[in-house]
Structures are given as structure tokens and as C-alpha cells.
Design a protein around this motif. Sequence first.
Motif, PDB file in Angstrom:
ATOM      1  N   GLY A  37       0.803  -1.215   0.000  1.00 30.49           N
ATOM      2  CA  GLY A  37       0.000   0.000   0.000  1.00 30.49           C
ATOM      3  C   GLY A  37       0.834   1.262   0.000  1.00 30.49           C
ATOM      4  N   ARG A  38       1.533   1.510   1.108  1.00 26.80           N
ATOM      5  CA  ARG A  38       2.292   2.764   1.209  1.00 26.80           C
ATOM      6  C   ARG A  38       3.424   2.849   0.195  1.00 26.80           C
ATOM      7  NH1 ARG A  38       2.880   5.156   7.295  1.00 26.80           N
ATOM      8  NH2 ARG A  38       0.788   4.650   8.042  1.00 26.80           N
ATOM      9  N   LEU A  39       4.204   1.768   0.070  1.00 24.42           N
ATOM     10  CA  LEU A  39       5.320   1.816  -0.883  1.00 24.42           C
ATOM     11  C   LEU A  39       4.903   1.466  -2.303  1.00 24.42           C
ATOM     12  CD1 LEU A  39       8.365   0.308   1.070  1.00 24.42           C
ATOM     13  CD2 LEU A  39       7.519   2.661   1.001  1.00 24.42           C
ATOM     14  N   GLY A  40       3.747   0.845  -2.455  1.00 27.42           N
ATOM     15  CA  GLY A  40       3.257   0.534  -3.792  1.00 27.42           C
ATOM     16  C   GLY A  40       4.027  -0.546  -4.513  1.00 27.42           C
ATOM     17  N   LEU A  41       4.677  -1.448  -3.771  1.00 25.05           N
ATOM     18  CA  LEU A  41       5.418  -2.533  -4.431  1.00 25.05           C
ATOM     19  C   LEU A  41       4.443  -3.571  -4.970  1.00 25.05           C
ATOM     20  CD1 LEU A  41       8.301  -3.039  -1.846  1.00 25.05           C
ATOM     21  CD2 LEU A  41       8.402  -1.787  -4.012  1.00 25.05           C
ATOM     22  N   GLY A  75      12.151  -4.147  -7.965  1.00 23.79           N
ATOM     23  CA  GLY A  75      13.090  -4.102  -9.086  1.00 23.79           C
ATOM     24  C   GLY A  75      13.488  -5.505  -9.502  1.00 23.79           C
ATOM     25  N   TRP A  76      14.810  -5.770  -9.537  1.00 21.13           N
ATOM     26  CA  TRP A  76      15.253  -7.117  -9.920  1.00 21.13           C
ATOM     27  C   TRP A  76      15.267  -8.087  -8.736  1.00 21.13           C
ATOM     28  CZ3 TRP A  76      19.669  -3.550 -10.782  1.00 21.13           C
ATOM     29  CH2 TRP A  76      20.632  -3.592  -9.769  1.00 21.13           C
ATOM     30  N   SER A  77      14.850  -7.626  -7.571  1.00 19.72           N
ATOM     31  CA  SER A  77      14.816  -8.459  -6.370  1.00 19.72           C
ATOM     32  C   SER A  77      13.375  -8.803  -5.998  1.00 19.72           C
ATOM     33  CB  SER A  77      15.454  -7.730  -5.184  1.00 19.72           C
ATOM     34  OG  SER A  77      16.727  -7.212  -5.482  1.00 19.72           O
ATOM     35  N   HIS A 129      17.136  -4.944   8.878  1.00 13.36           N
ATOM     36  CA  HIS A 129      17.590  -3.763   8.144  1.00 13.36           C
ATOM     37  C   HIS A 129      17.706  -4.124   6.677  1.00 13.36           C
ATOM     38  CE1 HIS A 129      19.725  -0.398   6.526  1.00 13.36           C
ATOM     39  NE2 HIS A 129      20.756  -1.159   6.202  1.00 13.36           N
ATOM     40  N   LEU A 130      17.074  -3.320   5.828  1.00 11.90           N
ATOM     41  CA  LEU A 130      17.172  -3.462   4.371  1.00 11.90           C
ATOM     42  C   LEU A 130      17.404  -2.090   3.763  1.00 11.90           C
ATOM     43  CD1 LEU A 130      14.008  -5.636   3.560  1.00 11.90           C
ATOM     44  CD2 LEU A 130      16.370  -6.464   3.701  1.00 11.90           C
ATOM     45  N   ALA A 131      18.167  -2.053   2.673  1.00 12.23           N
ATOM     46  CA  ALA A 131      18.308  -0.829   1.880  1.00 12.23           C
ATOM     47  C   ALA A 131      17.857  -1.115   0.459  1.00 12.23           C
ATOM     48  CB  ALA A 131      19.754  -0.341   1.886  1.00 12.23           C
ATOM     49  N   PHE A 132      17.108  -0.164  -0.101  1.00 14.79           N
ATOM     50  CA  PHE A 132      16.633  -0.257  -1.469  1.00 14.79           C
ATOM     51  C   PHE A 132      17.443   0.699  -2.341  1.00 14.79           C
ATOM     52  CE2 PHE A 132      12.461  -1.055   0.846  1.00 14.79           C
ATOM     53  CZ  PHE A 132      12.575  -2.437   0.758  1.00 14.79           C
ATOM     54  N   LEU A 133      17.938   0.191  -3.451  1.00 18.82           N
ATOM     55  CA  LEU A 133      18.721   0.996  -4.383  1.00 18.82           C
ATOM     56  C   LEU A 133      17.788   1.828  -5.251  1.00 18.82           C
ATOM     57  CD1 LEU A 133      21.625   1.514  -5.504  1.00 18.82           C
ATOM     58  CD2 LEU A 133      21.137  -0.274  -7.195  1.00 18.82           C
ATOM     59  N   ILE A 134      18.112   3.120  -5.388  1.00 22.68           N
ATOM     60  CA  ILE A 134      17.348   4.009  -6.259  1.00 22.68           C
ATOM     61  C   ILE A 134      18.307   4.634  -7.287  1.00 22.68           C
ATOM     62  CG2 ILE A 134      15.631   4.481  -4.481  1.00 22.68           C
ATOM     63  CD1 ILE A 134      16.999   7.243  -4.091  1.00 22.68           C
ATOM     64  N   SER A 169       8.023   1.974  -9.011  1.00 21.41           N
ATOM     65  CA  SER A 169       8.697   1.214 -10.066  1.00 21.41           C
ATOM     66  C   SER A 169      10.125   1.710 -10.301  1.00 21.41           C
ATOM     67  CB  SER A 169       7.900   1.266 -11.369  1.00 21.41           C
ATOM     68  OG  SER A 169       7.895   2.584 -11.906  1.00 21.41           O
ATOM     69  N   SER A 170      10.476   2.863  -9.702  1.00 17.83           N
ATOM     70  CA  SER A 170      11.842   3.378  -9.835  1.00 17.83           C
ATOM     71  C   SER A 170      12.828   2.667  -8.921  1.00 17.83           C
ATOM     72  CB  SER A 170      11.865   4.880  -9.521  1.00 17.83           C
ATOM     73  OG  SER A 170      10.960   5.599 -10.333  1.00 17.83           O
ATOM     74  N   ILE A 171      12.323   1.967  -7.892  1.00 18.22           N
ATOM     75  CA  ILE A 171      13.207   1.243  -6.973  1.00 18.22           C
ATOM     76  C   ILE A 171      13.869   0.111  -7.747  1.00 18.22           C
ATOM     77  CG2 ILE A 171      13.357  -0.032  -4.819  1.00 18.22           C
ATOM     78  CD1 ILE A 171      10.764   1.430  -3.951  1.00 18.22           C
ATOM     79  N   LEU A 172      15.194   0.069  -7.720  1.00 20.14           N
ATOM     80  CA  LEU A 172      15.933  -0.829  -8.602  1.00 20.14           C
ATOM     81  C   LEU A 172      16.141  -2.225  -8.028  1.00 20.14           C
ATOM     82  CD1 LEU A 172      18.623   1.757  -9.734  1.00 20.14           C
ATOM     83  CD2 LEU A 172      16.607   0.989 -11.018  1.00 20.14           C
ATOM     84  N   SER A 173      16.284  -2.320  -6.693  1.00 19.00           N
ATOM     85  CA  SER A 173      16.594  -3.625  -6.109  1.00 19.00           C
ATOM     86  C   SER A 173      16.666  -3.502  -4.597  1.00 19.00           C
ATOM     87  CB  SER A 173      17.949  -4.148  -6.609  1.00 19.00           C
ATOM     88  OG  SER A 173      19.013  -3.371  -6.068  1.00 19.00           O
ATOM     89  N   ILE A 174      16.767  -4.648  -3.951  1.00 15.91           N
ATOM     90  CA  ILE A 174      17.250  -4.695  -2.570  1.00 15.91           C
ATOM     91  C   ILE A 174      18.767  -4.615  -2.659  1.00 15.91           C
ATOM     92  CG2 ILE A 174      17.387  -6.024  -0.437  1.00 15.91           C
ATOM     93  CD1 ILE A 174      14.777  -7.416  -1.307  1.00 15.91           C
ATOM     94  N   ASN A 175      19.331  -3.581  -2.089  1.00  7.96           N
ATOM     95  CA  ASN A 175      20.764  -3.340  -2.230  1.00  7.96           C
ATOM     96  C   ASN A 175      21.567  -3.816  -1.031  1.00  7.96           C
ATOM     97  OD1 ASN A 175      23.041  -0.738  -1.885  1.00  7.96           O
ATOM     98  ND2 ASN A 175      23.056  -2.016  -3.715  1.00  7.96           N
TER      99      ASN A 175
END
Length: 232
Positions: A24-28, A43-45, A60-65, A132-138
Amino acid sequence: MAMKIKSVYLETNDIAGTVAFYGGRLGLPIVDLMAKSVTFQVGWSQLHFRVNTQTQPFYHLAFLIPSNQMQEAFAWLSKRTGVLPFTDGRKIAHFENWNAHAFYFLDNHGTILEFIARHELNNVSYKSFNSSSILSINEVGVPVDSVSEAGEFLLANYAIPYFAEGPRMPDFVVMGESEGLLIVPRAGRGWWPTMRPAEKHPIRIQLEHHGKPIELRFHEEIQVKRPLAVAW
């Protein structure tokens, strides 16, 4: 081909809240939804959660943009959830050694999430920023009892290197390459920026490291299993 994080499997004690936050909030996009599990496309993840009501896990997770969209991403995310202060009231962190900018926020479990732009990567985008701009779990945080043993295990068994930009400390190391990193603190060490002590909870990670598949399972100790067709 660099190291990429293809799938991350975590636990949740609140599947409805997890669906509401990430879908919902992040729209994934939701790839799969069942009574006790959900999978999101990042993204690719892929990011998977399964229900465990016996604990209250956080991670803890980071998303690549895209490297040029930090301000756009900050504005987009700020409309959807609160952004955590980093230091001195600033909300966007500048990691000079990593040539990166990042900011942090929390999910419905208290998991510390991050959007990170790594400026050395060739991933500039000129589209308006959205989910949709989020590229991956980085990045994936994997707390352990012995940081040195974990680092040497990953290096010796799977040639996952210590991250060239560091740091490499007795209680904290970073393993991998810019497109995919394992953040390895000693359990109990505080996570930036909240300084909440890192806890060990079940994590399964599927990587692609220079074209080779690797599966890692972090529980109380590292376990590594192949092939990848293991029931979650």
C-alpha cells in the motif's frame, strides 16, 4: 556481473500490516499473497515474508534508487511515511567514502529501511520517481555473534569479498559489491540511525555473485545450502 541480491526471505508477526505497508504505502507489486506469506517485487529483487507470531522480528534493508533521484525519492517517500532524522536534524545522509546518499524510515515491524543512491553506478533515470523506480534490494543486515568468523566464512566459501570501501571493524563489516551488500554487525550493536540493538532473526538470501547462484541462511549461525530449490 557484480553481486546482486535476488531474493530475501524474512518473517513477520503481522501479515496484514506488512501487506498494507509494502504493497500500500510503498506501492510494491504483490507477486504472491497467501494466508501466511506474501512476496513483493522490488526491481530485480523479490522480498518475501512468512508469518511467525511467536516473535517480533525486525531487520535492516536498503533499497537501491537511481543515482540522480535522491531528492525526488525523498519527496515521494515523505508523502507516504515518516523519514527518520540522521544526525544534527538532517534526514539525508552523505556517505563520502561510499559516494552515496541515503535516508531512513521504518516499516510496520520497526524494521529500519533505507533508500540509497550510489553515484558510481550507471543507473540514472529521467522518469518521475515512483515505486517502479526502486531498482533492487541493495543491502541486507545480517547480525551475527562473531563478525570476523562470518566475514571469513563468506570470503573463503563463496569468494564474497570485503566491501572495498569498508568499513572493516571487530563488530561491523560489509561484504559484497556496490550492487549487492551484506551488512554484518555483531548482534546487539546499534543500527543507524535509531541505534536500536541489532537482533538475530531468520533470514534467507539468494544472491547472484558473478553469475553464480548462492543461497545463505542466517539463523543463530550461518548455514549455506544448495541447490536453490529449498522449501521456504
